[in-house]
Design a protein around this motif. Sequence first.
Motif, short mmCIF file in Angstrom:
data_model
loop_
_atom_site.label_atom_id
_atom_site.label_comp_id
_atom_site.label_asym_id
_atom_site.label_seq_id
_atom_site.Cartn_x
_atom_site.Cartn_y
_atom_site.Cartn_z
N ALA A 45 0.61 -1.28 -0.04
CA ALA A 45 0.02 -0.05 -0.04
C ALA A 45 0.96 1.23 -0.14
N ALA A 48 2.13 1.65 -3.28
CA ALA A 48 0.81 2.25 -4.24
C ALA A 48 0.42 3.64 -4.04
N ASP A 49 0.75 4.12 -3.00
CA ASP A 49 0.61 5.62 -2.60
C ASP A 49 1.68 6.57 -3.13
N GLU A 139 -1.23 -1.43 -7.35
CA GLU A 139 -2.04 -0.28 -6.81
C GLU A 139 -3.57 -0.94 -6.40
N VAL A 140 -4.04 -1.43 -7.43
CA VAL A 140 -5.51 -2.01 -7.05
C VAL A 140 -5.58 -3.13 -5.97
N ALA A 143 -5.00 -1.05 -2.72
CA ALA A 143 -6.18 -0.48 -2.38
C ALA A 143 -7.39 -1.32 -2.05
N SER A 144 -7.70 -2.63 -2.39
CA SER A 144 -8.53 -3.20 -1.93
C SER A 144 -8.20 -4.03 -0.78
N ARG A 146 -6.61 -2.23 1.69
CA ARG A 146 -6.98 -1.03 2.40
C ARG A 146 -8.48 -1.13 2.76
N MET A 147 -9.28 -1.38 1.61
CA MET A 147 -10.52 -1.21 1.80
C MET A 147 -11.17 -2.51 2.76
#
Length: 154
Positions: A45, A48-49, A139-140, A143-144, A146-147
């Motif tokens: 993550a 990805a940031d 990145e995806v 993000a998933s 983190r969600m």
Amino acid sequence: MDAEETPTPQGTIALTNSNRSDALLSARGAFDRDNRNTLIGFVEATFADGHRAVALDVAGVTFIDAAVVNALVNCEEDARVQGRTLRLLHPSPAVAQVLVDTGTLAALSGQRRGPSGVTAPPRTRPVSRRDAVIARAYEVLAASRRMAHDVREF
């Protein structure tokens, strides 16, 4: 169960310092196959940031197992292929011993050795369209994760 078999607290990880391209993460506690994805997900993550270099301070880590080492090596290799870096800093004696025993200390501390035994710079290759697609997939994925983490805490 005697005192030596008492499970240690689960590991935690936090972003300690960050600028546009570099990030410093700090890990504490024990990491094993059951919680390695938390550690790796946080590192991914951070990449990805938009960070190009991630330093992971493991001075406070009390235990890692082979599954964590394998996950860190894979994460470091993925980062290197994308022209990014992942380095472990200040390994505790317990962590350093596992890294030495597995032959990964040099790679994970950013000191890859070349054929002549001299420290070799990280190998990079030009970024291709395939690399860009892979970077976007990471990145995806981050993000998933983190969600999913946010949903669990909700």
